[in-house]
Design a protein around this motif. Sequence first.
Motif, PDB file in Angstrom:
ATOM      1  N   THR A   1       0.776  -0.977   0.094  1.00 16.71           N
ATOM      2  CA  THR A   1      -0.003  -0.077  -0.096  1.00 16.71           C
ATOM      3  C   THR A   1       0.900   1.347   0.102  1.00 16.71           C
ATOM      4  O   THR A   1       0.189   2.387   0.030  1.00 16.71           O
ATOM      5  N   PHE A   2       1.993   1.136  -0.058  1.00 20.08           N
ATOM      6  CA  PHE A   2       3.111   2.226  -0.379  1.00 20.08           C
ATOM      7  C   PHE A   2       3.962   1.954  -1.529  1.00 20.08           C
ATOM      8  O   PHE A   2       4.743   1.071  -1.444  1.00 20.08           O
ATOM      9  N   LEU A   3       3.688   2.587  -2.474  1.00 19.62           N
ATOM     10  CA  LEU A   3       4.495   2.245  -3.593  1.00 19.62           C
ATOM     11  C   LEU A   3       5.575   3.320  -3.868  1.00 19.62           C
ATOM     12  O   LEU A   3       5.337   4.489  -4.090  1.00 19.62           O
ATOM     13  N   SER A   4       6.869   2.719  -4.342  1.00 20.93           N
ATOM     14  CA  SER A   4       8.134   3.678  -4.307  1.00 20.93           C
ATOM     15  C   SER A   4       8.994   3.165  -5.524  1.00 20.93           C
ATOM     16  O   SER A   4       9.078   2.239  -5.554  1.00 20.93           O
ATOM     17  N   PRO A   5       9.555   4.117  -6.165  1.00 19.03           N
ATOM     18  CA  PRO A   5      10.751   3.596  -7.178  1.00 19.03           C
ATOM     19  C   PRO A   5      11.771   3.062  -6.691  1.00 19.03           C
ATOM     20  O   PRO A   5      12.890   2.765  -7.552  1.00 19.03           O
ATOM     21  N   GLY A   6      12.108   3.045  -5.483  1.00 18.01           N
ATOM     22  CA  GLY A   6      13.217   2.297  -4.691  1.00 18.01           C
ATOM     23  C   GLY A   6      14.603   3.358  -5.152  1.00 18.01           C
ATOM     24  O   GLY A   6      14.575   4.387  -5.282  1.00 18.01           O
ATOM     25  N   TYR A   7      15.467   2.437  -5.530  1.00 19.89           N
ATOM     26  CA  TYR A   7      16.757   3.193  -5.539  1.00 19.89           C
ATOM     27  C   TYR A   7      17.241   3.963  -6.897  1.00 19.89           C
ATOM     28  O   TYR A   7      17.887   4.895  -6.976  1.00 19.89           O
ATOM     29  N   GLN A   8      16.351   3.391  -8.121  1.00 17.46           N
ATOM     30  CA  GLN A   8      16.278   4.189  -9.019  1.00 17.46           C
ATOM     31  C   GLN A   8      15.710   5.632  -9.065  1.00 17.46           C
ATOM     32  O   GLN A   8      16.249   6.296  -9.971  1.00 17.46           O
ATOM     33  N   GLY A   9      14.864   5.960  -8.515  1.00 17.63           N
ATOM     34  CA  GLY A   9      14.798   7.320  -7.997  1.00 17.63           C
ATOM     35  C   GLY A   9      14.054   8.115  -9.306  1.00 17.63           C
ATOM     36  O   GLY A   9      14.411   8.979  -9.766  1.00 17.63           O
ATOM     37  N   THR A  10      13.007   7.384  -9.629  1.00 15.42           N
ATOM     38  CA  THR A  10      12.599   7.806 -11.028  1.00 15.42           C
ATOM     39  C   THR A  10      11.558   8.982 -10.902  1.00 15.42           C
ATOM     40  O   THR A  10      10.547   8.919 -10.804  1.00 15.42           O
ATOM     41  N   LEU A  11      12.177  10.090 -11.124  1.00 10.86           N
ATOM     42  CA  LEU A  11      11.279  11.214 -11.351  1.00 10.86           C
ATOM     43  C   LEU A  11      10.373  11.302 -12.352  1.00 10.86           C
ATOM     44  O   LEU A  11      10.317  10.820 -13.548  1.00 10.86           O
ATOM     45  N   GLY A  12       8.927  11.635 -12.102  1.00 12.70           N
ATOM     46  CA  GLY A  12       7.903  11.381 -12.978  1.00 12.70           C
ATOM     47  C   GLY A  12       7.215  10.200 -13.163  1.00 12.70           C
ATOM     48  O   GLY A  12       6.338  10.085 -13.942  1.00 12.70           O
ATOM     49  N   TRP A  13       7.603   9.253 -12.290  1.00 18.81           N
ATOM     50  CA  TRP A  13       6.954   7.771 -12.484  1.00 18.81           C
ATOM     51  C   TRP A  13       5.631   7.805 -11.868  1.00 18.81           C
ATOM     52  O   TRP A  13       4.747   6.935 -12.096  1.00 18.81           O
ATOM     53  N   GLY A  14       5.137   8.626 -10.900  1.00 22.11           N
ATOM     54  CA  GLY A  14       4.305   8.455  -9.800  1.00 22.11           C
ATOM     55  C   GLY A  14       2.887   8.436 -10.454  1.00 22.11           C
ATOM     56  O   GLY A  14       2.215   7.344 -10.230  1.00 22.11           O
ATOM     57  N   TYR A  15       2.497   9.547 -11.314  1.00 23.00           N
ATOM     58  CA  TYR A  15       1.220   9.445 -11.620  1.00 23.00           C
ATOM     59  C   TYR A  15       0.673   8.336 -12.515  1.00 23.00           C
ATOM     60  O   TYR A  15      -0.512   7.524 -12.326  1.00 23.00           O
ATOM     61  N   ALA A  16       1.372   8.237 -13.577  1.00 21.32           N
ATOM     62  CA  ALA A  16       1.131   6.983 -14.650  1.00 21.32           C
ATOM     63  C   ALA A  16       1.034   5.732 -13.829  1.00 21.32           C
ATOM     64  O   ALA A  16       0.538   4.718 -13.850  1.00 21.32           O
ATOM     65  N   THR A  17       1.885   5.436 -12.860  1.00 26.35           N
ATOM     66  CA  THR A  17       2.168   4.085 -11.958  1.00 26.35           C
ATOM     67  C   THR A  17       0.872   4.082 -11.127  1.00 26.35           C
ATOM     68  O   THR A  17       0.419   2.852 -10.958  1.00 26.35           O
ATOM     69  N   SER A  18       0.389   5.030 -10.570  1.00 22.30           N
ATOM     70  CA  SER A  18      -0.769   5.153  -9.833  1.00 22.30           C
ATOM     71  C   SER A  18      -2.153   4.542 -10.498  1.00 22.30           C
ATOM     72  O   SER A  18      -2.749   3.937 -10.025  1.00 22.30           O
ATOM     73  N   LEU A  19      -1.885   4.904 -11.738  1.00 21.14           N
ATOM     74  CA  LEU A  19      -2.998   4.594 -12.668  1.00 21.14           C
ATOM     75  C   LEU A  19      -2.999   3.174 -12.984  1.00 21.14           C
ATOM     76  O   LEU A  19      -4.218   2.349 -12.812  1.00 21.14           O
ATOM     77  N   GLY A  20      -2.142   2.237 -13.184  1.00 22.43           N
ATOM     78  CA  GLY A  20      -1.786   0.866 -12.992  1.00 22.43           C
ATOM     79  C   GLY A  20      -2.183   0.409 -11.743  1.00 22.43           C
ATOM     80  O   GLY A  20      -2.831  -0.709 -11.852  1.00 22.43           O
TER      81      GLY A  20
END
Length: 545
Positions: A395-414
């Motif tokens: 229930t807490f999703l994070s990009p880990g060590y990759q630190g991917t700026l801009g990942w969040g909104y599209a990932t949340s859609l999935g």
Amino acid sequence: MKTLSTAQAAVSMLEVNGIDTLFCLPGVQNDAFFDALYDRTNAIRPIHARHEQACAYMALGYAMATGKPSAYVVVPGPGFLNTTAALSTAYAVNAPVLALTGQIQQAMIGRNVGLLHELPDQLAIMRGLTKWADRIPSPAAAPALINEAFRRLLSGRQRPVALECALDTWARRAPVELLNAPAAADPCPVDEEAVERAAKLLGSAERPMIVVGGGAQGAGEHVVRIAEMLDAPVMTGRMGQGVIDGRHKLSVTAPAGYRFWGEADVVLAVGTRLQPQQQNWGVDPSLKIIRIDVDSEELDRQYKPEIGIVGDATATLAALADRLAGHNRKRNGRADEVAETKAAASKLIRETLAPQIAYLEALRKALPEDGILVDELTQMGYAARFAYPTYRSRTFLSPGYQGTLGWGYATSLGAKVAKPDTPVVSISGDGGFMFTAMEMATAAQHGIGVVAVVFSDGAYGNVRRIQQQSFNNRTIASDLRNPDFVKLGESFGIDAMRVNSPEELGTAVARGIAKGGPMLIDCPVGQLPDPWKLITLPRNRPRRA
């Protein structure tokens, strides 16, 4: 046998292996594939995005929210390359994502003749970003290769895999023997002898500690059982958030875990790289580390543990819990010590990051216990890593060590597609949100009810702070000119509003969750306190007198 096209065989095997959604963006190299998918949309739902990066991010969110394989389909060349930030993030966070891409005509691959979307060696790029990649050469080969992809996704350390197929091969027809059974994971037996040694070492420890990462998701029941037997604090890194309920008396995050690391005599590390602890906080001969990881290469990548156990976290921890009782000693007062340390860390966090904490508390109050929060590379996200209470697994999703700026909104859609009945909230800065802001069109078109919160400060805030603090305020290329986010959201046909306080944010998020449709919330903030002093903690081993 049936006479099928390669595309028909591939779609059939995706269905056999449980894929119910394909995140996609069509194009000429995949025309035959999408024609085959057309006949199976009763079983596999296509969700098309406005940019290939979003296809892959949505597949990533689906996999992270469920722990199950997901898939995306894009054209080759620039289409595939647009997905590689998401693919590398899937690799970093151990997510089972299948990248399925087209190719130029089979006879032209590798000849560098300048065909549309041609790359010198697309398959080599795939192999550099995944745990396994291959090419489908014919209709007859498709079933076995699709199943092999899923076997790899399910076995050992879950990481992405990839398959490519030439545009003429997709359409080629031949007799095909479809497989009736989905792929199965390779067996991973419990190392009973190593578990026995671990039980003895843990049982004799005076100051044991447990550290869990993303590889322990789903094993929380056994983590809690072992922790309560040992009276040991359980430190959840950001990928381990939710392994145990953050309200549990023994659950701690990094600021409190840092102190326990400096004093521990035995550490049980489960499904975690243990990177900041070993590289930054330090190790010494007085610290005995027990590592449980499904990846044998991970065990001694940085530092050789006292005991290394290759195995599935759930099965291995269940066996360890059963054996520990026979070796365990009594430890008096540790639960009180954990409570005191947690309280001191919480006080420090609140004093240091008061504005962020107020907003995170508002989000936590608005989200139900099973609600999913998708973080970002933003000031609120950095604080959330150790200050947002997480109650349930995944229930807490994070990009880990990759630190991917801009990942969040599209990932949340999935994540929301995967969990349609579960509230999903995405938190972004104004910089990161604009990477995939066009996917508000995808949310509106497919009815994906994510509540997106944009904390807007008119800058790449972290970059600006570093320039101010470390480079004598010589700020460059860090300020941003933003659209009116409310008008932008409304122009896509989604609910949008602006808030100006934590209280207003909590009310708006609760409203968005209740309505159920996609929503954008603009939350202007000023420059926020620096969270990094609580993230990049200095060496504390060996202990100084």
